[in-house]
Design a protein around this motif. Structure first.
Motif, PDB file in Angstrom:
ATOM      1  N   HIS A  14      61.509 -17.292  15.864  1.00 43.83           N
ATOM      2  CA  HIS A  14      60.540 -16.649  16.751  1.00 43.83           C
ATOM      3  C   HIS A  14      59.113 -16.778  16.208  1.00 43.83           C
ATOM      4  CE1 HIS A  14      60.602 -12.583  14.609  1.00 43.83           C
ATOM      5  NE2 HIS A  14      59.357 -12.598  15.022  1.00 43.83           N
ATOM      6  N   ILE A  15      58.987 -17.094  14.887  1.00 43.86           N
ATOM      7  CA  ILE A  15      57.665 -17.420  14.363  1.00 43.86           C
ATOM      8  C   ILE A  15      57.257 -18.837  14.782  1.00 43.86           C
ATOM      9  CG2 ILE A  15      56.404 -17.942  12.220  1.00 43.86           C
ATOM     10  CD1 ILE A  15      57.811 -15.570  10.929  1.00 43.86           C
ATOM     11  N   LEU A  16      58.200 -19.786  14.663  1.00 42.77           N
ATOM     12  CA  LEU A  16      57.895 -21.177  15.016  1.00 42.77           C
ATOM     13  C   LEU A  16      57.546 -21.330  16.487  1.00 42.77           C
ATOM     14  CD1 LEU A  16      60.627 -23.134  12.967  1.00 42.77           C
ATOM     15  CD2 LEU A  16      58.163 -23.030  12.525  1.00 42.77           C
ATOM     16  N   TRP A  17      58.291 -20.612  17.332  1.00 44.23           N
ATOM     17  CA  TRP A  17      58.031 -20.705  18.783  1.00 44.23           C
ATOM     18  C   TRP A  17      57.062 -19.626  19.268  1.00 44.23           C
ATOM     19  CZ3 TRP A  17      62.784 -22.638  17.093  1.00 44.23           C
ATOM     20  CH2 TRP A  17      63.073 -23.932  17.521  1.00 44.23           C
ATOM     21  N   ARG A  18      56.554 -18.816  18.315  1.00 46.72           N
ATOM     22  CA  ARG A  18      55.535 -17.810  18.604  1.00 46.72           C
ATOM     23  C   ARG A  18      55.979 -16.819  19.680  1.00 46.72           C
ATOM     24  NH1 ARG A  18      50.032 -21.614  18.509  1.00 46.72           N
ATOM     25  NH2 ARG A  18      50.348 -22.385  16.373  1.00 46.72           N
ATOM     26  N   THR A  28      59.072 -11.247  20.249  1.00 44.96           N
ATOM     27  CA  THR A  28      60.358 -10.744  19.767  1.00 44.96           C
ATOM     28  C   THR A  28      61.389 -11.864  19.929  1.00 44.96           C
ATOM     29  OG1 THR A  28      60.881  -9.853  21.964  1.00 44.96           O
ATOM     30  CG2 THR A  28      59.871  -8.342  20.366  1.00 44.96           C
ATOM     31  N   PRO A  29      62.499 -11.816  19.181  1.00 42.88           N
ATOM     32  CA  PRO A  29      63.522 -12.852  19.313  1.00 42.88           C
ATOM     33  C   PRO A  29      64.057 -12.947  20.744  1.00 42.88           C
ATOM     34  CG  PRO A  29      63.917 -11.561  17.353  1.00 42.88           C
ATOM     35  CD  PRO A  29      62.815 -10.862  18.103  1.00 42.88           C
ATOM     36  N   THR A  30      64.253 -14.163  21.215  1.00 41.86           N
ATOM     37  CA  THR A  30      64.757 -14.409  22.563  1.00 41.86           C
ATOM     38  C   THR A  30      66.217 -14.848  22.492  1.00 41.86           C
ATOM     39  OG1 THR A  30      64.110 -16.738  22.541  1.00 41.86           O
ATOM     40  CG2 THR A  30      62.442 -15.126  23.267  1.00 41.86           C
ATOM     41  N   LEU A  31      66.800 -15.060  23.665  1.00 42.55           N
ATOM     42  CA  LEU A  31      68.176 -15.533  23.737  1.00 42.55           C
ATOM     43  C   LEU A  31      68.323 -16.872  23.012  1.00 42.55           C
ATOM     44  CD1 LEU A  31      71.049 -15.236  24.888  1.00 42.55           C
ATOM     45  CD2 LEU A  31      70.252 -16.390  26.952  1.00 42.55           C
TER      46      LEU A  31
END
Length: 464
Positions: A417-421, A424-427
């Motif tokens: 979720h940091i790499l994809w910015r 919050t965490p997604t599915l």
């Protein structure tokens, strides 16, 4: 000392202790907001109720075998149960977070002594040809406890009070105490070596710090630098312990046991599988809430399907090992977590929930087979004189690998979720975490391939 005709009764007594300890380790996860409200603190602070338990557990697991050799297995188990139940009552009556954390630490010490010493009693009192069947049923609570904890805890907290999560231990503990005094032999070593105090400080301290770091990381607390510092500190203490163990005649954790091939392979292969198992209770409930739109109660109910698969498979594990042998069963089953986790990763909203339930049911069956085999083959070539050292080391590494599973899953979620910015965490992040932990679990396959085809034949009854 009970005759060999009573190993199943002893195994059931020990299994009740396993269940109580495993359930208690996870049951509070859903009760933290209620505890925070009752004790007038913020919810984040109440995580100390989880980490303090882990501290007591991690510090004293390495010492369990040595204490049993000196004091006697029945004496240690009796004291551990009394401590666990008494601290449960005190936890239930807590009016401050500090008092709750202190009692949880003492409760963790009781749990740390119950499980390895209970396993040691079963190993010493069961003939090798009966060990597969006995261990299969004894280890069932280890599968049920972590998955039942959030479900039972959520129900009790919602409809009764968070304090009843602790009162639940009283009847189980009292029955276990009475049966322990009646049926468990008080076996002790004749001339035990001096107790390794320095080893306990180094190993217990290192394991406690690493376990706390994993717990903080899995809940996103403490900050990155603190967690990294704890990982470095804990690893350094374990490194110092390794140097100490090499210069000590009777170390608390005897790494020379890795020279026994079946024990070493069981530890390595089991570690890879436990990374996946440790990650499942952490990943799956939140994955269901994000991916399927379920609420917490519904996701907990779905998660409970995995133990049903484990229960269904248990009667068939001895026959499976007798037909195919440890090596072939562990190699074939080693792919199971990767395949099943990949199927879970492909789940999306709108897909029928029964398909996911079926995947979980099969996952429970695979876990039952995998860990019954690993927990038995580990002791195939261990002499009775080294059983206490083997159970201490195996239990310690088992606890550590479950924490590594949580840490791996949490780290993957954090990184994606940091790499994809993502805020919050997604599915998608959860799907990647399932794939990563499932891939790691496949390391169990080459580990199992190193077993001799005849490994554990006296236990499984396989003659091919």
């Amino acid at each position: 000392m009970p005759s060999i005709s009573r190993p199943h009764l002893i195994a059931l007594i020990v299994a009740s202790m396993f269940f109580m300890e495993q359930l208690d380790g996870t049951i509070l996860a859903t009760a933290l907001p209620s505890i925070a409200h009752s004790l007038h603190v913020d919810t984040v602070s109440t995580s100390v109720a989880l980490t303090s338990y882990i501290i007591g557990l991690a510090i004293f697991i390495p010492a369990s075998g040595a204490l049993a050799d000196r004091l006697g297995s029945r004496t240690v188990l009796t004291g551990a149960i009394i401590m666990f139940v008494a601290c449960s009552v005190l936890c239930a009556s807590a009016t401050s977070l500090i008092f709750l954390a202190c009692m949880r630490t003492l409760q963790g010490i009781g749990g740390a002594l119950m499980v390895p010493v209970g396993r040691l009693v079963v190993l010493r009192g069961t003939a090798r040809e009966d060990l597969v069947r006995t261990m299969t049923w004894m280890m069932l609570p280890a599968t049920l406890g972590p998955l039942m904890g959030p479900v039972v805890g959520g129900f009790i907290t919602t409809y009764l009070s968070w304090r009843w999560n602790f009162y639940l231990n009283i009847p189980v503990g009292l029955v276990g105490l009475l049966l322990t005094r009646r049926f468990i032999p008080n076996v002790r070593a004749t001339n035990p070596p001096p107790f390794d105090v320095r080893g306990m400080v180094l190993a217990g301290g290192g394991l406690a710090i690493l376990s706390i770091a994993a717990e903080l990381f899995s809940h996103g607390e403490g900050g990155g630098m603190l967690v990294l510092g704890m990982l470095i500190g804990g690893s350094s203490l374990m490194g110092l312990y390794s140097l100490h163990a090499g210069r000590t005649d009777a170390p608390l954790l005897d790494f020379s046991l890795f020279r026994v091939p079946t024990f070493a392979i069981s530890v390595v292969g089991g570690a890879a599988s436990r990374v996946a198992v440790g990650s499942l209770p952490f990943l799956f409930p939140t994955f269901l809430q994000i991916g399927a739109g379920l609420n917490a109660a519904q996701s907990g109910a779905i998660t409970f399907i995995a133990p049903l698969g484990a229960i269904a498979m248990r009667p068939f594990v001895p026959a499976t090992l007798a037909r195919w042998g440890f090596r072939r069963v562990l190699m074939a089953n080693g792919f199971s977590a990767a395949i099943l986790f990949a199927l879970i990763a492909g789940f999306h909203k709108g897909q029928p929930l029964w398909t996911l339930s079926l995947i979980l049911f099969v996952a429970g069956m695979a876990q039952a087979t995998q860990f019954s085999a690993y927990n038995t083959i580990a002791y195939a070539d261990i002499s009775r004189q080294r059983m206490s050292a083997a159970t201490s080391l195996y239990s310690t590494l088992q606890q550590l690998m479950l924490s590594v599973g949580i840490c791996t899953a949490a780290g993957t979620l954090t990184l994606t979720h940091i790499l994809w910015r993502h805020a919050t965490p997604t599915l998608h992040d959860f799907s990647i975490a399932f794939l990563v932990t499932g891939t790691i679990s496949m390391l169990a396959v080459p580990a199992a391939a190193c077993l001799s085809p005849q490994a554990g034949a006296s236990m499984s009854g396989n003659k091919s």
